[in-house]
Design a protein around this motif. Structure first.
Motif, PDB file in Angstrom:
ATOM      1  N   THR A 161      55.500  48.962  41.249  1.00  0.00           N
ATOM      2  CA  THR A 161      55.962  47.599  41.553  1.00  0.00           C
ATOM      3  C   THR A 161      54.947  46.855  42.414  1.00  0.00           C
ATOM      4  OG1 THR A 161      58.267  48.335  41.445  1.00  0.00           O
ATOM      5  CG2 THR A 161      57.817  46.245  42.569  1.00  0.00           C
ATOM      6  N   ILE A 162      54.400  47.537  43.418  1.00  0.00           N
ATOM      7  CA  ILE A 162      53.398  46.904  44.285  1.00  0.00           C
ATOM      8  C   ILE A 162      52.156  46.533  43.493  1.00  0.00           C
ATOM      9  CG2 ILE A 162      51.856  47.298  46.243  1.00  0.00           C
ATOM     10  CD1 ILE A 162      54.043  49.039  47.471  1.00  0.00           C
ATOM     11  N   VAL A 163      51.714  47.440  42.614  1.00  0.00           N
ATOM     12  CA  VAL A 163      50.530  47.168  41.794  1.00  0.00           C
ATOM     13  C   VAL A 163      50.776  45.977  40.885  1.00  0.00           C
ATOM     14  CG1 VAL A 163      49.072  48.085  39.958  1.00  0.00           C
ATOM     15  CG2 VAL A 163      49.679  49.535  41.905  1.00  0.00           C
ATOM     16  N   LEU A 164      51.950  45.905  40.278  1.00  0.00           N
ATOM     17  CA  LEU A 164      52.266  44.785  39.392  1.00  0.00           C
ATOM     18  C   LEU A 164      52.298  43.466  40.158  1.00  0.00           C
ATOM     19  CD1 LEU A 164      55.084  46.353  37.182  1.00  0.00           C
ATOM     20  CD2 LEU A 164      52.734  45.849  36.505  1.00  0.00           C
ATOM     21  N   ILE A 165      52.884  43.471  41.345  1.00  0.00           N
ATOM     22  CA  ILE A 165      52.961  42.236  42.137  1.00  0.00           C
ATOM     23  C   ILE A 165      51.565  41.775  42.544  1.00  0.00           C
ATOM     24  CG2 ILE A 165      53.772  41.266  44.315  1.00  0.00           C
ATOM     25  CD1 ILE A 165      56.253  42.990  44.057  1.00  0.00           C
ATOM     26  N   VAL A 166      50.705  42.721  42.949  1.00  0.00           N
ATOM     27  CA  VAL A 166      49.344  42.354  43.341  1.00  0.00           C
ATOM     28  C   VAL A 166      48.581  41.778  42.158  1.00  0.00           C
ATOM     29  CG1 VAL A 166      47.132  43.289  44.121  1.00  0.00           C
ATOM     30  CG2 VAL A 166      49.246  44.001  45.247  1.00  0.00           C
ATOM     31  N   ALA A 167      48.723  42.412  40.984  1.00  0.00           N
ATOM     32  CA  ALA A 167      48.038  41.903  39.794  1.00  0.00           C
ATOM     33  C   ALA A 167      48.536  40.509  39.420  1.00  0.00           C
ATOM     34  CB  ALA A 167      48.245  42.867  38.622  1.00  0.00           C
ATOM     35  N   TRP A 168      49.833  40.285  39.544  1.00  0.00           N
ATOM     36  CA  TRP A 168      50.408  38.983  39.189  1.00  0.00           C
ATOM     37  C   TRP A 168      50.018  37.897  40.190  1.00  0.00           C
ATOM     38  CZ3 TRP A 168      54.893  36.430  41.494  1.00  0.00           C
ATOM     39  CH2 TRP A 168      55.307  35.298  40.773  1.00  0.00           C
ATOM     40  N   ALA A 169      49.837  38.267  41.458  1.00  0.00           N
ATOM     41  CA  ALA A 169      49.573  37.278  42.509  1.00  0.00           C
ATOM     42  C   ALA A 169      48.096  36.903  42.623  1.00  0.00           C
ATOM     43  CB  ALA A 169      50.062  37.809  43.861  1.00  0.00           C
ATOM     44  N   MET A 170      47.206  37.609  41.937  1.00  0.00           N
ATOM     45  CA  MET A 170      45.778  37.300  42.046  1.00  0.00           C
ATOM     46  C   MET A 170      45.473  35.933  41.448  1.00  0.00           C
ATOM     47  SD  MET A 170      43.786  40.866  41.264  1.00  0.00           S
ATOM     48  CE  MET A 170      42.204  40.032  41.516  1.00  0.00           C
ATOM     49  N   PRO A 171      44.613  35.144  42.092  1.00  0.00           N
ATOM     50  CA  PRO A 171      44.257  33.821  41.551  1.00  0.00           C
ATOM     51  C   PRO A 171      43.539  33.928  40.207  1.00  0.00           C
ATOM     52  CG  PRO A 171      43.611  34.034  43.859  1.00  0.00           C
ATOM     53  CD  PRO A 171      44.001  35.390  43.400  1.00  0.00           C
ATOM     54  N   ASN A 172      43.706  32.898  39.377  1.00  0.00           N
ATOM     55  CA  ASN A 172      43.093  32.918  38.048  1.00  0.00           C
ATOM     56  C   ASN A 172      41.578  32.985  38.093  1.00  0.00           C
ATOM     57  OD1 ASN A 172      45.544  32.803  36.674  1.00  0.00           O
ATOM     58  ND2 ASN A 172      45.593  30.567  36.647  1.00  0.00           N
ATOM     59  N   VAL A 173      40.983  32.244  39.029  1.00  0.00           N
ATOM     60  CA  VAL A 173      39.525  32.199  39.097  1.00  0.00           C
ATOM     61  C   VAL A 173      38.966  33.569  39.463  1.00  0.00           C
ATOM     62  CG1 VAL A 173      37.547  31.167  40.262  1.00  0.00           C
ATOM     63  CG2 VAL A 173      39.527  29.745  39.678  1.00  0.00           C
ATOM     64  N   ALA A 174      39.533  34.208  40.494  1.00  0.00           N
ATOM     65  CA  ALA A 174      39.053  35.524  40.909  1.00  0.00           C
ATOM     66  C   ALA A 174      39.255  36.548  39.805  1.00  0.00           C
ATOM     67  CB  ALA A 174      39.777  35.955  42.182  1.00  0.00           C
ATOM     68  N   THR A 175      40.419  36.522  39.158  1.00  0.00           N
ATOM     69  CA  THR A 175      40.698  37.472  38.092  1.00  0.00           C
ATOM     70  C   THR A 175      39.747  37.279  36.917  1.00  0.00           C
ATOM     71  OG1 THR A 175      43.026  37.444  38.732  1.00  0.00           O
ATOM     72  CG2 THR A 175      42.496  38.373  36.595  1.00  0.00           C
ATOM     73  N   SER A 176      39.501  36.037  36.546  1.00  0.00           N
ATOM     74  CA  SER A 176      38.606  35.768  35.417  1.00  0.00           C
ATOM     75  C   SER A 176      37.195  36.264  35.709  1.00  0.00           C
ATOM     76  CB  SER A 176      38.588  34.264  35.119  1.00  0.00           C
ATOM     77  OG  SER A 176      39.883  33.793  34.805  1.00  0.00           O
ATOM     78  N   LYS A 177      36.718  36.053  36.922  1.00  0.00           N
ATOM     79  CA  LYS A 177      35.383  36.512  37.275  1.00  0.00           C
ATOM     80  C   LYS A 177      35.299  38.046  37.245  1.00  0.00           C
ATOM     81  CE  LYS A 177      33.158  32.697  37.855  1.00  0.00           C
ATOM     82  NZ  LYS A 177      32.039  32.371  36.931  1.00  0.00           N
ATOM     83  N   VAL A 178      36.341  38.724  37.697  1.00  0.00           N
ATOM     84  CA  VAL A 178      36.350  40.188  37.666  1.00  0.00           C
ATOM     85  C   VAL A 178      36.286  40.686  36.231  1.00  0.00           C
ATOM     86  CG1 VAL A 178      37.748  42.228  38.150  1.00  0.00           C
ATOM     87  CG2 VAL A 178      37.504  40.451  39.887  1.00  0.00           C
ATOM     88  N   TRP A 179      37.039  40.047  35.321  1.00  0.00           N
ATOM     89  CA  TRP A 179      37.021  40.480  33.932  1.00  0.00           C
ATOM     90  C   TRP A 179      35.673  40.191  33.288  1.00  0.00           C
ATOM     91  CZ3 TRP A 179      40.516  42.799  30.505  1.00  0.00           C
ATOM     92  CH2 TRP A 179      41.700  43.236  31.102  1.00  0.00           C
ATOM     93  N   VAL A 180      35.017  39.113  33.657  1.00  0.00           N
ATOM     94  CA  VAL A 180      33.674  38.848  33.142  1.00  0.00           C
ATOM     95  C   VAL A 180      32.714  39.924  33.611  1.00  0.00           C
ATOM     96  CG1 VAL A 180      31.708  37.259  33.255  1.00  0.00           C
ATOM     97  CG2 VAL A 180      34.016  36.367  32.892  1.00  0.00           C
TER      98      VAL A 180
END
Length: 325
Positions: free
Chosen positions: A134-153
């Motif tokens: 549950t904690i992992v899911l909440i952290v993944a959901w709460a991450m900003p779009n810009v930061a998440t997109s850069k990590v995936w790139v």
């Protein structure tokens, strides 16, 4: 204190005695509608300033030829519905609309199916592991779009990306460590799909898990005693119970994924950005890359009207599910 006269049995009028009010108490009138209106005024002004005013200006701009000249001189002309006629008659608009619908359908399907699977998994985990998930899911959901997109790139970056290295180690597609997935049509689509689904799954999974905890376990136990398989129990008991929640999650996912812009712009390279442009991305490119703000505003208004239609379906289903429960 005497009140109005009341006729007695003899027909004579006798005064009615009224009990005096308790000391210190006064009769007050019930508050009217103006009191809630006054209390809601500060929030209403903020909403109007941050939401209604920009939307109104966007609609007004869509009826003008606002362009780069306007940015420097402030001059513009009101052209009426000409911008809308140009957009609706453009082949690029219909191509972008088709891409938006197909891409939204793929993202919604992936998010809902994987979210349903994760919610089922959480029911079978121990309490400690379930809290960690549950904690992992909440952290993944709460991450900003810009930061998440850069990590995936970075994960798919040629040369040192983890994903190309793992694919190479599988010996399925050969050596892809130097391949730039973000600058290829299908590579960019797959990365964006994975990114959006990864961001949407936590909310769907946690919501469906919370709904499943409200199912009467005696019904499930009775079905198992009668010899029903787990798949039959899920189809006959769990799924019908989850249908209202699942419908609302699907409508919400459609609204969110229809508006996906940041992930596409941040992930896709310049060479493939236009070929995979959805309505939102096409509006952005038209207004800012081509400096045709009026046409970009018209595209945004058309997109907003489409989303209002989807939102009306969501509100209708929300009220319907409220009546059922």
């Amino acid at each position: 204190m005497s009140g109005p006269a009341v006729a007695n049995t003899a027909g004579e009028a006798t005064p009615r005695r009224v009990r005096p009010a308790a000391p210190g108490l006064r009769r007050t009138a019930s508050p009217g509608l103006h009191v809630p209106a006054i209390l809601l005024t500060p929030a209403g002004l903020v909403i109007a300033a941050l939401t209604l005013v920009p939307i109104g200006y966007l609609v007004f701009t869509s009826f003008t030829d606002y362009d780069k000249r306007t940015l420097f001189t402030g001059a513009y002309n009101v052209v009426g519905f000409q911008q809308y006629a140009d957009v609706l008659s453009s082949a690029d608009f219909w191509a972008a609309l088709v891409r938006t619908v197909l891409f939204t359908g793929a993202m919604v399907a992936g998010s809902v199916v994987i979210g349903m699977g994760v919610s089922q998994l959480m029911l079978r985990l121990g309490s400690v592991v379930r809290y960690l998930v549950t904690i992992v899911l909440i952290v993944a959901w709460a991450m900003p779009n810009v930061a998440t997109s850069k990590v995936w790139v970075w994960l798919f970056q040629p040369g040192y990306g983890v994903i190309p290295w793992l694919i190479t180690k599988l010996h399925v597609f050969g050596d892809v460590t130097q391949k730039d997935f973000t600058n290829s049509f299908w590579g960019a689509l797959v990365i964006i799909w994975l990114l959006v689904v990864w961001q949407a799954v936590p909310f769907i999974a946690l919501t469906l898990y919370a709904a499943q905890t409200q199912i009467d376990q005696s019904m499930i136990e009775a079905a198992r005693i009668d010899g029903a398989s787990e798949w039959r129990v899920y189809l006959s008991i769990t799924l019908p119970f989850l249908r209202p929640t699942l419908g609302l999650m699907t409508i919400l996912s459609i609204i969110w994924d229809f508006n996906v812009i940041n992930q596409i712009i941040l992930v896709a390279g310049v060479q493939v950005l236009r070929p995979i442009a959805t309505l939102g991305v096409w509006s952005y490119l038209t207004a800012f890359a081509s400096s045709d703000v009026g046409t970009g505003a018209a595209i945004a208004v058309i997109t907003m009207i489409l989303l209002l239609g989807i939102t009306s379906i969501y509100i209708r289903n929300l009220l319907k599910s409220g009546e059922e429960f």
